[in-house]
Scaffold this active site. Structure first.
Site, short mmCIF file in Angstrom:
data_model
loop_
_atom_site.label_atom_id
_atom_site.label_comp_id
_atom_site.label_asym_id
_atom_site.label_seq_id
_atom_site.Cartn_x
_atom_site.Cartn_y
_atom_site.Cartn_z
CG ASN A 26 108.65 6.31 -72.10
OD1 ASN A 26 107.89 7.17 -72.56
ND2 ASN A 26 109.75 5.93 -72.71
CE1 TYR A 83 106.04 -0.11 -72.78
CE2 TYR A 83 107.56 1.53 -71.91
CZ TYR A 83 106.92 0.95 -72.98
OH TYR A 83 107.13 1.42 -74.24
CG HIS A 95 114.19 6.07 -78.86
ND1 HIS A 95 112.88 6.39 -78.58
CD2 HIS A 95 114.37 4.81 -78.37
CE1 HIS A 95 112.30 5.36 -77.95
NE2 HIS A 95 113.18 4.39 -77.82
NE ARG A 104 108.66 9.94 -77.65
CZ ARG A 104 109.26 8.96 -76.97
NH1 ARG A 104 108.58 7.88 -76.60
NH2 ARG A 104 110.53 9.05 -76.62
CD GLU A 135 108.56 4.54 -75.25
OE1 GLU A 135 108.73 3.44 -74.69
OE2 GLU A 135 109.49 5.17 -75.78
CD GLU A 175 112.45 4.01 -71.37
OE1 GLU A 175 113.30 3.11 -71.37
OE2 GLU A 175 111.23 3.77 -71.38
C1 GBH Z 1 111.00 1.51 -73.73
O1 GBH Z 1 111.92 0.93 -72.88
C2 GBH Z 1 111.75 2.06 -74.90
O2 GBH Z 1 111.72 3.47 -74.92
C3 GBH Z 1 111.29 1.50 -76.22
O3 GBH Z 1 112.25 1.76 -77.20
C4 GBH Z 1 111.01 0.03 -76.04
O4 GBH Z 1 110.75 -0.58 -77.27
C5 GBH Z 1 109.84 -0.10 -75.14
O5 GBH Z 1 110.00 0.60 -73.95
C6 GBH Z 1 109.47 -1.54 -74.79
O6 GBH Z 1 110.51 -2.19 -74.15
O7 GBH Z 1 113.15 0.21 -62.86
O8 GBH Z 1 114.89 -1.39 -62.61
O9 GBH Z 1 112.64 -2.10 -62.81
C7 GBH Z 1 111.39 0.45 -71.68
C8 GBH Z 1 112.36 -0.52 -71.08
C9 GBH Z 1 112.50 -2.03 -69.28
C10 GBH Z 1 112.91 0.29 -68.92
C11 GBH Z 1 112.30 -2.24 -67.85
C12 GBH Z 1 112.75 0.10 -67.47
C13 GBH Z 1 112.71 -1.42 -65.68
C14 GBH Z 1 113.94 -1.12 -64.89
N1 GBH Z 1 112.14 -0.68 -69.67
N2 GBH Z 1 113.04 -1.27 -67.10
S1 GBH Z 1 113.62 -1.11 -63.16
#
Ligand code: GBH
Length: 496
Positions: free
Chosen positions: A299, A301, A127, A83, A379, A172
């Site tokens: 995505n 995390y 992006h 991707r 992601e 995003e």
């Molecule tokens: C992604 O962003 C991006 O797509 C990518 O480009 C980047 O490199 C990667 O992740 C790593 O950062 O819901 O208020 O708690 C993710 C960035 C940061 C987005 C934390 C959501 C939480 C907001 N994320 N954020 S909240």
């Protein structure tokens, strides 16, 4: 072979796609090469203080010039799919008007090389790297930007439509709105707070117009969008914490998913904006935004723990930077704040490591959206500062990133178990997982200080070194291939 790779290989459903992800601005460098136009991020990143240690994206991984070497490393890794994102400003330098043949040529070569190596291309149209002239005309505050993205989709479909297996329209939009327009942490650096709401609708409309353009071009590839999803967890049984978590859930998750998957904005948003003529989406817009998709990209995390009140300013390291002071609780008078999870391991960004909440995320998606299309986790990954050590046996340098390896292994296993029969999200048709990221890169306002890569990149020499997590994924992929081969020969032996 490590037990972890073998056990996980046995769990992978047939046809499950494993891939790696990057984005153009984060890896390519070569910002003025071969007719590329400037983007809002070129300008934002040059503002003193905008990026950690004022790191520059000018060279980054130099991928624009080292692309064949990087594809070779993906081939050796053995992944199914890559991707990447198309740099709009390389292909259409002004964001509208003439197309730059050199820009098209770069992605032509990339896509052909991927296919020649058996790697299926997944292309993201947008992006975050908006062509500068569009940002100067208001960026996503301006409805016209949505039409420009639709036009860019037509250009991309004509050039690459015959070869791209999957299209992601927008990556995003929540992060662009929150960090780019509400809090000023990303390009274009606007701090509009709630006045940033039009950027939500215009990005989603851009998504809809891009889907329409790709469908009109009859591209054979699958089409979807990618939203970030973070389960919101109230910090205590205090009802105010639940209300706060609900507000965050609307602002970060439902605001971006409901219009696409239900065809309407959350009721609380519609109620709050009832008297505002600037936000009154037409039914035509909502139909474009909620067109049927072939897949939905997620995505994931981490979850977010939310508590009412302004908090005491004790925010996990990195979190304030990622979220902005106004949401982190350091702002006096903030109605709620993000609280750390107790006794929880965190990444270099301060993000809590909670694989079990990926299962929660998938279950919530299934519950909220009855017509959920197949899902790709587009992601997932973790930033950790890596330390190279000398391998005592071989004498060469190795990078033992066991924490990243475990993050990936635990999240992939959790997603597969959650969507298997009897799992918490068994109705979800999960098709794949993409690791963020192939290699360390320009991590937006985190500069080069938040490495997410399977490949370590030395930003002075541009040498790529596989980390332990790269070798682990390689093992997983080869274990899967062997398991499939022996299953096929067992089938054959069982034939009469
Ligand atoms: C992604 O962003 C991006 O797509 C990518 O480009 C980047 O490199 C990667 O992740 C790593 O950062 O819901 O208020 O708690 C993710 C960035 C940061 C987005 C934390 C959501 C939480 C907001 N994320 N954020 S909240």
């Amino acid at each position: 072979m490590s037990a972890s790779a073998r056990d996980l290989a046995a769990l992978l459903p047939a046809g499950f796609t494993l891939g790696v992800a990057t984005s153009a601005f984060q890896i390519e460098g070569a910002l003025t090469a071969d007719g590329r136009g400037p983007t809002g991020w070129d300008i934002f990143a040059a503002r003193p203080g905008a990026i950690v240690d004022d790191h520059s994206p000018a060279v980054s991984c130099d991928h624009y010039y080292r692309m064949p070497e990087d594809v070779e490393l993906m081939k050796k890794l053995g992944i199914d799919s890559y991707r990447f994102s198309l740099s709009w400003a390389r292909i259409q330098p002004g964001g509208s008007g003439p197309v730059n043949p050199a820009g098209l040529d770069f992605y032509d070569r990339l896509i052909d090389l991927l296919l020649a190596n058996g790697i299926s291309p997944m292309a993201t149209l947008y992006h975050w790297d908006t062509p500068l002239p569009l940002d100067e005309a208001g960026g996503w505050m301006n409805r016209d930007t949505a039409y420009r993205l639709g036009e860019f989709a037509t250009i991309a479909a004509a050039a690459f439509g015959d070869r791209v297996a999957r299209w992601v329209t927008v990556n995003e939009p929540a992060t662009v709105t929150t960090n780019g327009y509400a809090l000023g942490l990303h390009a274009p650096g606007e701090s509009l707070m709630l006045k940033a709401l039009p950027t939500v609708h215009h990005q989603l409309l851009g998504h809809g117009l891009a889907v329409q353009a790709l469908r009109a071009a009859k591209v054979p590839g699958e089409i979807g969008i990618t939203n970030v999803y973070s389960p919101m967890v109230p910090a205590s049984a205090n009802p105010l914490d639940a209300v706060s978590a609900g507000l965050m859930d609307v602002a970060q998750n439902r605001l971006f998913a409901d219009p696409v998957l239900l065809g309407k904005y959350p009721d609380v948003i519609r109620a709050a904006t009832f008297f505002s003529s600037s936000f009154n989406p037409s039914s035509e817009d909502m139909e474009l935004i909620s067109q049927p998709l072939d897949f939905y990209g997620l995505n994931y995390y981490m979850p977010t723990r939310v508590a009412s009140g302004p908090g005491d300013g004790a925010v996990p390291p990195g979190m304030a930077e990622a979220m902005g002071d106004d949401l982190s609780g350091t702002a006096p008078g903030a109605p709620f704040h993000i609280a750390p999870f107790p006794d929880t391991e965190i990444t270099g960004y301060g993000w809590p490591i909670k694989p079990e909440y990926l299962s929660v995320a998938l279950a919530e998606m299934a519950e909220r959206y009855p017509d959920l299309p197949p899902i790709y986790i587009t992601e997932g990954g973790a930033s950790f500062e890596d330390v190279a050590v000398k391998d005592p046996d071989m004498g060469r340098l190795i990078i033992p990133d066991e924490r990243r390896l475990r993050y990936l292994s635990d999240h992939i296993a959790t997603a597969i178990k959650a969507t298997a029969p009897g799992g918490a999200a068994e109705s979800v048709d999960l098709r794949g997982y993409f690791v963020w990221s192939l290699m360390d890169n320009f991590e937006w306002s985190g500069g080069y200080k938040q490495p997410f890569g399977l490949l370590h990149v030395d930003f002075d020499t541009q040498i790529r070194t596989p980390k332990a997590s790269y070798y682990w994924l390689q093992e997983l992929l080869s274990a899967r291939t062997k398991a499939a081969a022996s299953a096929a020969s067992a089938d054959k032996a069982a034939e009469p």
